[in-house]
Structures are given as structure tokens and as C-alpha cells.
Design a protein around this motif. Structure first.
Motif, mmCIF file in Angstrom:
data_model
loop_
_atom_site.group_PDB
_atom_site.id
_atom_site.type_symbol
_atom_site.label_atom_id
_atom_site.label_comp_id
_atom_site.label_asym_id
_atom_site.label_seq_id
_atom_site.Cartn_x
_atom_site.Cartn_y
_atom_site.Cartn_z
ATOM 1 N N TYR A 414 39.023 70.130 -69.922
ATOM 2 C CA TYR A 414 38.946 68.883 -70.662
ATOM 3 C C TYR A 414 40.339 68.527 -71.163
ATOM 4 O O TYR A 414 40.956 69.287 -71.923
ATOM 5 N N GLY A 415 40.841 67.369 -70.743
ATOM 6 C CA GLY A 415 42.156 66.938 -71.170
ATOM 7 C C GLY A 415 42.092 65.995 -72.354
ATOM 8 O O GLY A 415 41.030 65.743 -72.927
ATOM 9 N N TYR A 416 43.241 65.465 -72.712
ATOM 10 C CA TYR A 416 43.345 64.515 -73.820
ATOM 11 C C TYR A 416 43.503 63.093 -73.268
ATOM 12 O O TYR A 416 44.186 62.866 -72.280
ATOM 13 N N LYS A 417 42.907 62.135 -73.968
ATOM 14 C CA LYS A 417 43.177 60.720 -73.709
ATOM 15 C C LYS A 417 43.876 60.069 -74.896
ATOM 16 O O LYS A 417 44.676 59.161 -74.737
ATOM 17 N N LYS A 418 43.536 60.506 -76.082
ATOM 18 C CA LYS A 418 44.134 59.927 -77.282
ATOM 19 C C LYS A 418 45.652 60.019 -77.219
ATOM 20 O O LYS A 418 46.206 61.080 -76.940
ATOM 21 N N TYR A 419 46.296 58.938 -77.500
ATOM 22 C CA TYR A 419 47.757 58.857 -77.542
ATOM 23 C C TYR A 419 48.408 59.100 -76.178
ATOM 24 O O TYR A 419 49.619 59.250 -76.093
ATOM 25 N N MET A 420 47.609 59.161 -75.109
ATOM 26 C CA MET A 420 48.184 59.362 -73.790
ATOM 27 C C MET A 420 48.560 58.014 -73.171
ATOM 28 O O MET A 420 47.772 57.069 -73.204
ATOM 29 N N ASP A 421 49.737 57.954 -72.594
ATOM 30 C CA ASP A 421 50.176 56.779 -71.859
ATOM 31 C C ASP A 421 50.257 57.179 -70.389
ATOM 32 O O ASP A 421 51.242 57.746 -69.944
ATOM 33 N N PHE A 422 49.206 56.892 -69.631
ATOM 34 C CA PHE A 422 49.141 57.324 -68.243
ATOM 35 C C PHE A 422 49.919 56.401 -67.304
ATOM 36 O O PHE A 422 50.011 56.663 -66.127
ATOM 37 N N ASN A 423 50.459 55.341 -67.838
ATOM 38 C CA ASN A 423 51.215 54.404 -67.010
ATOM 39 C C ASN A 423 52.710 54.524 -67.273
ATOM 40 O O ASN A 423 53.430 53.545 -67.246
ATOM 41 N N PHE A 424 53.158 55.720 -67.513
ATOM 42 C CA PHE A 424 54.533 55.931 -67.932
ATOM 43 C C PHE A 424 55.228 56.856 -66.937
ATOM 44 O O PHE A 424 54.835 58.003 -66.757
ATOM 45 N N ILE A 425 56.264 56.365 -66.292
ATOM 46 C CA ILE A 425 56.965 57.153 -65.285
ATOM 47 C C ILE A 425 57.662 58.360 -65.902
ATOM 48 O O ILE A 425 57.751 59.421 -65.299
ATOM 49 N N GLU A 426 58.174 58.219 -67.113
ATOM 50 C CA GLU A 426 58.895 59.313 -67.761
ATOM 51 C C GLU A 426 58.151 59.745 -69.019
ATOM 52 O O GLU A 426 58.395 59.220 -70.106
ATOM 53 N N PRO A 427 57.219 60.694 -68.899
ATOM 54 C CA PRO A 427 56.412 61.083 -70.059
ATOM 55 C C PRO A 427 57.227 61.713 -71.176
ATOM 56 O O PRO A 427 56.771 61.797 -72.305
ATOM 57 N N GLN A 428 58.435 62.183 -70.875
ATOM 58 C CA GLN A 428 59.278 62.740 -71.928
ATOM 59 C C GLN A 428 59.928 61.641 -72.761
ATOM 60 O O GLN A 428 60.662 61.926 -73.701
ATOM 61 N N LYS A 429 59.644 60.387 -72.430
ATOM 62 C CA LYS A 429 60.166 59.246 -73.171
ATOM 63 C C LYS A 429 59.011 58.481 -73.814
ATOM 64 O O LYS A 429 58.939 57.256 -73.756
ATOM 65 N N GLY A 430 58.105 59.188 -74.442
ATOM 66 C CA GLY A 430 56.941 58.549 -75.046
ATOM 67 C C GLY A 430 57.308 57.672 -76.228
ATOM 68 O O GLY A 430 58.203 58.002 -76.998
ATOM 69 N N ASP A 431 56.602 56.549 -76.380
ATOM 70 C CA ASP A 431 56.857 55.684 -77.521
ATOM 71 C C ASP A 431 55.578 55.173 -78.171
ATOM 72 O O ASP A 431 55.603 54.225 -78.949
ATOM 73 N N ILE A 432 54.453 55.804 -77.882
ATOM 74 C CA ILE A 432 53.215 55.445 -78.584
ATOM 75 C C ILE A 432 53.333 55.919 -80.028
ATOM 76 O O ILE A 432 53.727 57.053 -80.286
#
Length: 586
Positions: A414-432
Motif C-alpha cells: 500500500y503506497g501513499y497518495k496524500k501529498y504525492m505529485d505523480f505528474n512531476f518529472i523531478e520528484p526531488q524538487k517537490g513543491d506541494i
């Protein structure tokens, strides 16, 4: 006390000042290379910039990929989540003094406290240059809030800790102050700060700054977090009720309505200016201060941009998935006639479940794709290969990348959806943005405080119903029938807190500790994930929502120790560096 000369500190490494925003907010973009230790604290602008640096240190999501330096990481210390590295991250609940998890809360928080102390000592140098004296007092109150925030957490985790309120050498620690004195200090600080700060900011450049509501909300949280040890429980409930009522009745905040309102809270659009229930929200920016939350959480098969792979350390547990009720009647899924179908376990469930949990069959962007159009079907079961047919007839297949039997993969399935941005090419650059505390928590704290203060079941259950009805769940009376005693009412409140804030931050950890629920929730020390099949052998025919524990994968085992869990020890390395910390508190 070993004082030192005020000197250059991390709060003046101004590269960190332009942070915490995903849109325009209070962190202005001045030419920061013009500032130095010699020029700082002479003007109003100097104070503002230094204060913004303190804001930048408030812990939300991890910046550098280290999940220990984040708020959400407390979830792995509960029955809701598990880090596949187990003992290495204290996900097995080993909180012995040598564990690094303790140090990651101790060291950064005292660094922030020392930085605030330096700021408060220097700030008067610029006071005469403020055109508006009230603005100077407000800036001082904002800094005091950040210090109180950190002392509140240290007091909750470690109990009796050193109380430093003036600049000191970074390596100096006095003897610990009693737990009650530190607690009362934080409570008094937050009360005073609330009288200084405004209820809201009307100027766009000020949006996102600490408000009166934030001070009172954290005060209520601080008070309720002490109910298992503080001698005057009536004081705690009474003052918490007053603080929460003040925020509740201010009409400054409201719930973002509907399933969509709840979902949007955990998206890029939910910054402090775009959500009615954001009380203290930490905003991020890809260019100045991004976060690495997604790197820690994203499935192995998901896109990873320039990274070789996502870490996929943490997953939700089966215990969390099963606690969400049926949407139509508000009944627990294990209750007779609830209407739960193990072949279709996600249908007719509390909508917060699918907002929170990434499940088998969900479509997400594939690793190496464009982060939007190249999709695959998430599938953690070793023998299932689900497909999804799009409206245009295209068939999307699953990969075996996220198979729970593989190494280096979240094994709960079971993974996480909350605060996940699945449309982001660089996940290490999150801005949510991250909601440190939001209005629904104030509502549920108010309910608990009223219940504890005078046993007001009717009003407390009405408040719980507000939170439930926001996402379309039946109210308390429909779901539970008549609630006739305080113990039952408290159980309902704690359930609502669990599902409302699941996988967000420390709320579940707060609840287990302050209500001493550890012996109950960790009675079975095994950590379970998805159903695999009979005897835990992978079988494609196993129902996705099978409730038989014997069919579920075991991903780890806890070692619950009440003495360690309910009150952390001072980290061993801190005591070795500062023997004063081993002395009895004063």
C-alpha cells in the motif's frame, strides 16, 4: 551560564530565506548577497530577512531526502505505516538511547531554539528604526512562536529538557528543567504570543505568516498532548477548550468542503492562500526550497527523472486500510451487514481512503516517461497483473517493479497518495505545501477538550459530525447510534483523528502516546500488508480485500517497550557530549 558573543549563525546564511512558497507570499526576493553580519539588525528589512530565515527552519517535508527530518515521519512509529528498513529507522519501535531517531529530533530543534535566541537578542538593535512599533513586536512574537513550537515537541518527546532562552555556546547545555516547568513555559509563551499576533493578514505579501489562530491551535495541541502525565488534567481540558473555541468561533477558518475539498488539501494548489482550513502551512518553491518527500515515498516503477530510482522506503499498513468505514452507513468493514465486499474493497468506503492510499490498479506515471502521459498500473501483488482500459480504448498494463517480494521495495503493498505529485518529472524538487496544522484538527481538539472538561458528549459528537459530513459520511448518530458514555465518545474522536490525518504527520503518534494506546494497538507485533494468499503464499485468486490475517504478508515486527515508547530518552550522544544532561532536572 556560559554566554558567548553573538556571532554568525545559520539563520544568516540567507540562501535559505527565500523559501516556503509555491506562489507569491511573505518571503520577498531581495538581493540577499548584500547582507552580512555587520549590516544585519540595523533596519526593519534586516529583521524581516533574518526572521524569514527562522521560518525556513520550521520542519515540514524533508529537504534533502532524509525522511527523519520531517513531520510525516512519525507515522512509522504508529500502526499506520512502516519503513522497510525497520530497526535502522526505529520503525520497529526501538527507541533506546543510542538510536539515531532520537538525535534527529534533538539536535535540529535545539539548533532552531539557539537561532531564535540569537535573533531575539539582536533584534532590539534595529527597534528604533521601525516606523511601526507594533510591527517590531509582531516580528518578535513570530520568532517566539517558532521557539515555543520546538520546545512543545521536545517536551512531548523527551519530557524534562534544558530550557534555553538566551544565546549560549552551541555545545553548552545546563541541567534539564522539569517537564512541568518546560510545559508551563510553552503554554505561557503561546498565550502571550496569541495576544500580539493578528487573526489574519490582508496584504498579499504577508500571507502565510504565523497568526493568532496558529498560536492558539498549537496551544490546544500542546495542552492535550500532556493529558497522560500533567497533574492538573482539568486545567488542560479547560484551557484547550478555550483555545480551540477561540479559533473555531473566529470565523477566519472553515473546512474545504466535499471530497474534492479534502483531496485538494494535499495538492500544489493548497497553499496558505488557497485553503480555508490552512492555519499553519509550510509552502515550498522548486527554485529556492523544494522538498524530497516524493523520493522517499514514490513506487519503484514510477517516474524518477534524473534520479536512478526512488527510495520507496515507507508504506501504509493493512491496519490503516481496514479502519476506514463504509461511506453509506458509516459502519466498520468488519461489522455484520456493513456491506463490505472483499472482492471490491475500495467501493463505498470513506472517501478519505482513496485520497490517502495508493492501491493496486491505480494508474500512475511510469519511470522514464514524461511524468504525465506515459502510465502504468500500480501492482504490488506477485501474481496479479491488472490492466486498465482508457476511454480511447488503450490498454494500460502493470509492471512487476513494485512486487512486494522484491528487494528495495515497500513491502506493505500500500503506497501513499496524500501529498504525492505523480505528474512531476523531478520528484526531488517537490513543491506541494505541507499543512502543519489545519482547521479540522482544531475542530476535533475542541470536541475532545469539551468531552474531557465536562463530559459534553452531545456537543463533542456534533463537532465530529462536521468533519465526517465534509466528505459525505453519515453523522455520528447514524453511524454509531446513541453515544452514552465518555469512553465511547473518545474512541469515536480518536477514530476520526486517525482517518482524517492519516499519513500526514504526528497526529496518530500523539494519540497513541497521550492516551497510552500502545499496549492495545501493538498487541500483535507483526506488521501486515496486502493479502497474498492462503498461508501467505502468492495466489492470483486471493481477494484484494480479504480480511483473513493469515493471508496477509508480514513485512516486519515491532518490539514495543512502553518505557521507551511513551517517553524518549535523551540521546546517548548528547549525554556523552554534555554530561549535564544526565543530571536530575531542576
Amino acid at each position: 551560564m556560559a554566554f558567548i558573543q553573538l556571532k554568525n549563525s545559520a539563520i544568516y546564511t540567507i540562501v535559505g530565506l527565500l523559501t516556503l512558497t509555491s506562489c507569491e507570499s511573505f518571503l520577498d526576493r531581495e538581493p540577499l548577497n548584500e547582507y552580512s553580519v555587520a549590516t544585519v539588525y540595523k533596519t526593519e528589512q534586516d529583521i524581516r530577512l533574518a526572521l524569514n530565515g527562522l521560518y525556513a527552519q520550521i520542519r515540514g517535508f524533508n529537504e534533502d531526502g532524509n525522511p527523519k527530518e520531517s513531520e510525516y515521519y512519525y507515522t512509522i512509529f504508529t500502526d499506520d505505516a512502516y519503513d522497510r528498513r525497520g530497526a535502522q529507522q526505529s520503525s520497529d519501535l526501538d527507541f533506546s538511547p543510542s538510536q539515531r531517531a532520537l538525535a534527529f529530533d534533538w539536535q535540529p530543534r535545539y539548533k532552531m531554539i539557539r537561532d531564535v535566541n540569537e535573533f531575539l537578542a539582536r533584534a532590539p538593535q534595529a527597534q528604533e528604526n521601525f516606523l511601526n512599533p507594533e510591527l517590531f513586536e509582531r516580528y518578535i512574537a513570530e520568532a517566539r512562536f517558532i521557539r515555543a513550537l520546538n520546545y512543545a515537541r521536545l517536551n512531548f518527546l523527551f519530557g524534562a529538557v534544558p530550557l534555553l532562552t538566551e544565546p549560549t555556546d552551541p555545545n553548552y547545555f545546563p541541567t534539564r528543567t522539569t517537564r512541568e516547568k518546560v510545559f508551563d513555559y510553552v503554554n505561557k509563551e503561546l498565550s502571550e504570543i496569541a495576544e500580539i499576533l493578528p487573526e489574519k493578514y490582508t496584504v498579499a505579501s504577508e500571507q502565510g505568516r504565523i497568526t493568532r489562530g496558529a498560536a492558539l491551535a498549537i496551544k490546544a495541541r500542546h495542552l492535550l498532548n500532556a493529558i497522560d502525565w500533567y497533574p492538573d488534567k482539568n486545567k488542560l481540558y479547560t484551557q484547550a477548550a478555550e483555545a480551540a473555541a477561540n479559533v473555531y468561533n473566529s470565523k477566519v477558518y472553515s473546512l474545504d468542503q466535499g471530497e474534492t475539498g479534502y483531496q485538494n488539501l494535499f495538492s500544489r494548489t493548497a497553499g496558505s492562500t488557497n485553503s480555508n482550513e490552512a492555519i499553519l502551512t509550510l509552502n515550498y518553491n522548486r527554485d529556492f526550497k523544494s522538498h524530497g518527500y516524493q523520493v522517499v515515498i514514490l513506487p519503484k516503477g514510477a517516474f524518477s527523472g534524473s534520479r536512478a530510482n526512488n527510495s520507496n522506503y515507507v508504506g501504509a499498513t493493512d491496519a490503516l486500510v481496514e479502519v476506514y468505514q463504509m461511506k453509506s452507513n458509516g459502519k466498520p468493514i468488519k461489522e455484520t451487514n456493513a456491506g463490505y465486499n472483499p472482492a471490491k474493497p475500495w467501493e463505498n468506503r470513506d472517501p478519505r481512503l482513496t485520497t490517502t492510499i495508493l492501491k493496486g490498479g491505480d494508474l500512475i506515471p511510469i519511470k522514464g516517461g514524461d511524468g504525465l502521459n506515459n502510465l502504468y498500473v500500480y501492482d504490488a501483488h506477485p501474481r496479479k497483473s491488472p490492466t486498465v482500459t482508457l476511454d480511447n480504448g488503450q490498454v494500460i498494463s502493470a509492471l512487476d517493479t513494485d512486487d512486494v517480494n522484491k528487494n528495495g521495495v515497500n513491502q506493505t503493498g500500500y503506497g501513499y497518495k496524500k501529498y504525492m505529485d505523480f505528474n512531476f518529472i523531478e520528484p526531488q524538487k517537490g513543491d506541494i505545501p505541507y499543512h502543519f496544522i489545519r482547521f479540522s484538527e482544531v475542530i476535533l481538539m475542541y470536541a475532545e477538550a469539551l468531552l474531557g472538561r465536562d463530559g459534553n458528549i452531545q456537543e463533542s459528537m456534533a463537532l465530529v459530525s462536521e468533519v465526517r459530513e465534509r466528505v459525505g459520511l453519515p453523522n455520528v448518530s447514524i453511524s454509531y447510534g446513541a453515544v452514552n458514555n465518555v469512553a465511547e465518545a473518545l474512541t469515536i474522536i480518536l477514530h476520526e483523528r486517525r482517518v482524517e490525518f492519516a499519513l500526514e504527520g504526528p497526529q496518530r503518534y500523539f494519540d497513541i502516546r497521550r492516551h497510552r494506546l500502545g499496549e492495545q494497538v501493538f498487541e500483535d507485533l507483526n506488521v501486515y500488508g496486502i493479502p497474498l494468499g492462503e498461508g501467505r503464499r502468492a495466489n492470483a485468486n486471493v481477494l484484494e480485500g480479504d480480511l483473513d490475517t493469515g493471508k496477509k504478508i508480514i513485512v516486519g515486527r515491532r518490539k514495543f517497550n512502553a518505557d521507551q515508547y511513551y517517553l524518549w530518552s535523551i540521546p546517548l550522544e548528547a549525554i556523552q557530549q554534555n554530561p549535564n544532561l544526565a543530571n536530575d532536572p531542576v
